[in-house]
Enzyme design. Structure first.
Site, PDB file in Angstrom:
ATOM      1  CG  HIS A   1       4.810   9.034   1.925  1.00 43.07           C
ATOM      2  ND1 HIS A   1       4.210   7.983   1.492  1.00 43.07           N
ATOM      3  CD2 HIS A   1       3.961   9.988   2.291  1.00 43.07           C
ATOM      4  CE1 HIS A   1       2.799   8.387   1.698  1.00 43.07           C
ATOM      5  NE2 HIS A   1       2.836   9.799   2.363  1.00 43.07           N
TER       6      HIS A   1
ATOM      7  CB  SER B   1      -0.247  10.148   0.814  1.00 40.04           C
ATOM      8  OG  SER B   1      -0.349   9.720   2.235  1.00 40.04           O
TER       9      SER B   1
ATOM     10  CG  ASP C   1       5.938   5.631   1.484  1.00 34.46           C
ATOM     11  OD1 ASP C   1       6.136   5.898   2.504  1.00 34.46           O
ATOM     12  OD2 ASP C   1       4.988   5.696   0.435  1.00 34.46           O
TER      13      ASP C   1
END
Length: 247
Positions: A225, A99, A195
């Site tokens: 995610h 991320s 996600d």
């Protein structure tokens, strides 16, 4: 008990280093995440079983490191990442960025290309302060940034994020999708199709923007995610093995 690194900027960075053969695998976590997350702990155990060197750490304002989240910004966390790899490990490394850690891994790769022998990103979120936060703010939120200095954004995973004016302005100084991004090593981008924090369009944009002779994007149908169920953890292992084998 974590070890503590004092940076040139006066921040205390908590880290865990597993000794072993190199190149060292370095995990860079996400925004408001910490080094105790599922992916970091899993990769540590996996590397330890192989006798491979591994490093996980907390950015300032995260986990066991000093400071508060609201004080930090992308540039600060990049400084923390540079400090960690410079002080704790020697020689080449493989970066695994999740991320926001994907953005951080791209910044670190750009800063130290001579040390990078492989890169794996998981739901990488490059330039999100500009392309997600700022682009999504309405006029009232933009005004609040100017007058109050911060806005609160809801999160699917935890309490609201406090986004400061400094984070937005600093993010603009650290964008990676507006300038050349070239790699001389194998690169694997992993992205889940379910996600809700980072879109597949972002992953494709990163793939199309970056340059390199050995670069692949794996879209995983149904993955979210977190990308941390047994199947996804196995895919992360495969990607790290892949770039290590090609290095």
């Amino acid at each position: 008990m974590a070890d503590i690194l004092q940076t040139e900027q006066g921040r205390q960075i908590a880290y865990h280093k597993t000794e072993g053969q190199g190149p060292c695998v370095v995990f860079l976590g996400g925004l408001k995440s910490d080094m105790e997350g599922t992916k970091a702990i899993h990769l540590e155990a996996w590397c330890k079983a192989q006798g491979r060197a591994f490093l996980r750490f907390d950015y300032s304002g995260h986990g066991e490191s000093s400071g508060t989240f609201e004080e930090g910004c992308i540039g600060d966390w990049h400084e923390d990442s540079v400090a960690a790899v410079n002080a704790v490990i020697e020689g080449p490394y493989v970066l695994v960025g999740s991320s926001m850690g994907g953005w951080q891994s791209l910044l670190l790769a750009r800063a130290q290309p001579e040390r990078l022998v492989g890169l794996v990103t998981i739901a990488a979120a490059p330039d999100f302060t500009e392309d997600s936060y700022w682009a999504g703010f309405d006029d009232a939120q933009k005004e609040a940034l100017e007058t109050v200095g911060q806005v609160a954004l809801p999160s699917d995973y935890m309490e609201p994020y406090i986004i400061t004016k400094r984070m937005i302005e600093d993010g603009r100084e650290n964008l990676v999708l507006r300038s050349p991004l070239a790699f001389d090593c194998p690169v694997r981008f992993l992205q889940g199709t379910e996600d809700t924090a980072v879109s597949t369009e972002t992953a494709i944009r990163l793939l199309e923007h970056a340059e390199g002779d050995d670069m692949r994007l794996l879209l995983v149908k149904g993955a979210d995610h977190r990308f941390s169920d047994e199947r996804c953890l196995g895919l992360i292992e495969d990607a790290v093995t892949d770039v290590l084998g090609a290095a």
